[in-house]
Scaffold this active site. Structure first.
Site, PDB file in Angstrom:
ATOM      1  N   GLY A 170      -4.766  -4.293   5.233  1.00 45.12           N
ATOM      2  CA  GLY A 170      -4.981  -4.435   3.795  1.00 45.12           C
ATOM      3  C   GLY A 170      -3.749  -4.971   3.127  1.00 45.12           C
ATOM      4  N   GLY A 171      -3.718  -4.825   1.795  1.00 40.79           N
ATOM      5  CA  GLY A 171      -2.623  -5.391   1.028  1.00 40.79           C
ATOM      6  C   GLY A 171      -1.279  -4.763   1.334  1.00 40.79           C
ATOM      7  N   PHE A 172      -1.260  -3.514   1.799  1.00 40.36           N
ATOM      8  CA  PHE A 172       0.003  -2.830   2.019  1.00 40.36           C
ATOM      9  C   PHE A 172       0.447  -2.835   3.471  1.00 40.36           C
ATOM     10  CE2 PHE A 172      -1.551  -0.821  -1.902  1.00 40.36           C
ATOM     11  CZ  PHE A 172      -0.462  -1.083  -2.718  1.00 40.36           C
ATOM     12  N   GLY A 173      -0.464  -3.095   4.395  1.00 37.47           N
ATOM     13  CA  GLY A 173      -0.043  -3.069   5.778  1.00 37.47           C
ATOM     14  C   GLY A 173      -1.194  -3.043   6.754  1.00 37.47           C
TER      15      GLY A 173
ATOM     16  N   VAL B  48      -7.420  -0.867  13.730  1.00 34.10           N
ATOM     17  CA  VAL B  48      -8.701  -0.603  13.061  1.00 34.10           C
ATOM     18  C   VAL B  48      -8.821  -1.282  11.697  1.00 34.10           C
ATOM     19  CG1 VAL B  48      -9.110   1.578  14.240  1.00 34.10           C
ATOM     20  CG2 VAL B  48      -7.823   1.577  12.100  1.00 34.10           C
ATOM     21  N   GLY B  49      -7.754  -1.964  11.235  1.00 30.61           N
ATOM     22  CA  GLY B  49      -7.896  -2.641   9.947  1.00 30.61           C
ATOM     23  C   GLY B  49      -6.558  -3.030   9.351  1.00 30.61           C
TER      24      GLY B  49
ATOM     25  N   LYS C 271      -0.683   4.088   9.248  1.00 31.79           N
ATOM     26  CA  LYS C 271      -0.615   2.921   8.364  1.00 31.79           C
ATOM     27  C   LYS C 271       0.808   2.406   8.366  1.00 31.79           C
ATOM     28  CE  LYS C 271      -3.094   1.602   5.046  1.00 31.79           C
ATOM     29  NZ  LYS C 271      -3.911   1.412   3.829  1.00 31.79           N
TER      30      LYS C 271
ATOM     31  N   ASP D  87      -5.295   2.192  -7.541  1.00 35.20           N
ATOM     32  CA  ASP D  87      -5.996   1.216  -6.701  1.00 35.20           C
ATOM     33  C   ASP D  87      -7.328   1.794  -6.221  1.00 35.20           C
ATOM     34  OD1 ASP D  87      -6.364  -1.237  -5.512  1.00 35.20           O
ATOM     35  OD2 ASP D  87      -5.252  -0.729  -3.695  1.00 35.20           O
TER      36      ASP D  87
END
Length: 443
Positions: free
Chosen positions: A25-28, A22-23, A45, A142
Site C-alpha cells: 500500500g501507500g506506506f509499505g 500478502v500485499g 508491515k 485514512d
C-alpha cells in the site's frame, strides 16, 4: 500481550519463518510470517524508505498499543531486520494477522456488498472502533475499505491509523505523497484539499460517511475519477450517487443513509460525533442481529467456493471447444454441452436430463403446497440459486424461523415472480439436495 513498545526488544528475522508477501500500500509492504516462539501467524508491515525513523515509529506504536480495542487491530511489537528480497535493515510493525482480508477484498470477492445483516454489523463495528480511538484522543486519517480488516468470523478491525498519524506532516507538505496513497483522497473531506489544513476528528467522520456508502453498495466511490477531479468537485458538494440505494428495501436502511449524509456534510461542524453515530448503528444492527449468523455463514461459504460469487446453478456456461481426446465424457443438460470436469454438483446430479424447462416449472407450480410443506434444505437451495434470489428476499428468508416459512417466502418472492427459468433452476437444486422428495412427487 501487554508491552511497552519502546522498552521491548524488536522482533528480528531469527524469530520469524515462512515469510509470504500478502500485499502492499501507500506506506509499505505487508508480509505474513510465522513467529517461532509465539506459535502464531503475524502480519509484518515494512514501511517504505523515508516514511519515518525508528524512534518516532516506536512512539507511534505505543499510541497504537494504547488503543487496544476489540475493533482495532492488535499491535504486537516492532520489526527490525532485512525482509525477504531486501538489501538493508528496515523497520516495521508486527500485528495480528487477519486471514479474511479487508472490506475492500470482500467486496471484490463478492462482486458487491455482503448480505444486509453483515452490512449493519460492519457499519456498527467500525463506528465502535472509531469512537474508541477518538475517546483516546487518537485519529485515523485514512479510513477506507482496505483499512477495515476482517477476522475469521468477518468481524471488523481498524488498521493503519497509526501509520496515517505518522505521515500527517508528509501528507500536508507533499501533494504527490497524498496522490500516491491509492484511493485515500476519495475519502477525504472538502476542507482537507486545502494545503494548510491539519486533520481534526471531523475528518474521520466524513471518511466514515463515504465508507458507509461503500459498505452499503459494495462499490468504490468515484471509480474513474483522478485526484485532480475529486479535488475540484468534492469542495463544491459532489458526493457518491445514491439512486440505487434509494431503490433498496432493507430494515434500517433509511437510518443508515441519513447518518451517511450527515457524516459527509460539507461543514465540519455539522457532522455528528462517533458517539452520536453509535446510537444509530447500534439500533440498526439490533434490528438485523438475528440474521447475522446465517449471513456470515453464507459469505464464508461463498468465499470458499472455487467460483466464489458465481451461481452454482447457472447452466449457460461458456465452454471452450476442445479436441475429443481432452474431454473425458460429454453430457447435455438443457442443450448445454458440459464436460465431466466442468459440471457443477447440481449439473452432475441431473446427468443427461431430458426434462424441459417448462416441465420443471410445471412440476414446481403443481406441487407448490407440498414443496412448502416438505422442503427442509431451503437455505442450501437458496444459496445454489445465487443471483436468481434478490438480496432483499434472501434477508427475508434468513429471518424466518421454520423451513416452511422460509420456503413460502422463497416461492412467493422468487419462484412465482421469476418465471420458468428460476423455477427450473429451483427444480435442479431441489433434485440435488432432496432427490427422494422429487422422486416421491413424481419428478
Amino acid at each position: 500481550m501487554e508491552l511497552l513498545i519502546h522498552k521491548t526488544e524488536p522482533v528480528v528475522n531469527e524469530s520469524l519463518e515462512k515469510w509470504e508477501s500478502v500485499g502492499h500500500g501507500g506506506f509499505g509492504h505487508v508480509y505474513k510470517a510465522r513467529h517461532k516462539d509465539w506459535g502464531v501467524d503475524v502480519a509484518i508491515k515494512i514501511l517504505r524508505d523515508g516514511v519515518c525513523h525508528f524512534m518516532p515509529l516506536c512512539d507511534e506504536a505505543n499510541r497504537m498499543h494504547q488503543a487496544s480495542c476489540e475493533f482495532v487491530l492488535r499491535l504486537h511489537g516492532i520489526y527490525q531486520g532485512c525482509p525477504p528480497g531486501g538489501t538493508s535493515t528496515q523497520q516495521g510493525l508486527v500485528m495480528e494477522f487477519m486471514e479474511t482480508g479487508s472490506v475492500e477484498s470482500l467486496q471484490k470477492d463478492l462482486s458487491g456488498p455482503p448480505l444486509w445483516p453483515l452490512v449493519c454489523r460492519l457499519a456498527h463495528q467500525v463506528a465502535v472502533g472509531m469512537n474508541f480511538l477518538h475517546s483516546r484522543k487518537l485519529m485515523h486519517h485514512d479510513l477506507k475499505p482496505s483499512n477495515v480488516l476482517l477476522n475469521v468470523d468477518l468481524n471488523a478491525k481498524l488498521a493503519d491509523f497509526g501509520l496515517s498519524r505518522v505521515s500527517t506532516s508528509a501528507l500536508n507538505s507533499n501533494r504527490e505523497i497524498m496522490r500516491g496513497i491509492e484511493g485515500s483522497y476519495k475519502y477525504m473531506p472538502p476542507e482537507a484539499f486545502e494545503v494548510s489544513y491539519e486533520p481534526v476528528r471531523s475528518f474521520d467522520v466524513y471518511s466514515y460517511g463515504i465508507l458507509l456508502w461503500s459498505i452499503i453498495t459494495g462499490k468504490e466511490p468515484y471509480p474513474s475519477a483522478a485526484f485532480a477531479l475529486v479535488e475540484l468537485k468534492i469542495p463544491v458538494g459532489d458526493r457518491p450517487k445514491c439512486e440505487k440505494i434509494d431503490q433498496m428495501r432493507e430494515e434500517g436502511l433509511k437510518e443508515l443513509v441519513d447518518l451517511m449524509k450527515k457524516c459527509w456534510d460539507g461543514s465540519p461542524s455539522e457532522r455528528p460525533t462517533f458517539k452520536n453515530c453509535l446510537a444509530v448503528t447500534e439500533n440498526v444492527f439490533s434490528k438485523n442481529k438475528e440474521g447475522i449468523h446465517d449471513a456470515v455463514g453464507h459469505v464464508l461459504t461463498t468465499l470458499k467456493s472455487p467460483t466464489k460469487c458465481q451461481s452454482n446453478t447457472t447452466l449457460a456456461l461458456n465452454v471452450p471447444l476442445q479436441p475429443p481426446e481432452q474431454s473425458e465424457s460429454i453430457a447435455t443438460v438443457d442443450n448445454v454441452i458440459l464436460t465431466k470436469t466442468e459440471r457443477s454438483p447440481i449439473q452432475d446430479s441431473v446427468r443427461i436430463s431430458t426434462t424441459s424447462t417448462t416441465d420443471k416449472a410445471t412440476f414446481v407450480d403443481d406441487n407448490r403446497a407440498k414443496l412448502i410443506q416438505n422442503v427442509t434444505e431451503v437455505m442450501a437451495i437458496t444459496d445454489h440459486l445465487g443471483d436468481l434470489v434478490h438480496r432483499e428476499t434472501y434477508s427475508l428468508i434468513l429471518g424466518k424461523a421454520t423451513s416452511q416459512e422460509k420456503m413460502r417466502v422463497l416461492y412467493q418472492r422468487a419462484l412465482r415472480s421469476g418465471g420458468e427459468e428460476v423455477k427450473a433452476a429451483f427444480y435442479d437444486a431441489l433434485k440435488y439436495h432432496q432427490p427422494k422428495l422429487v422422486e416421491r412427487l413424481g419428478g
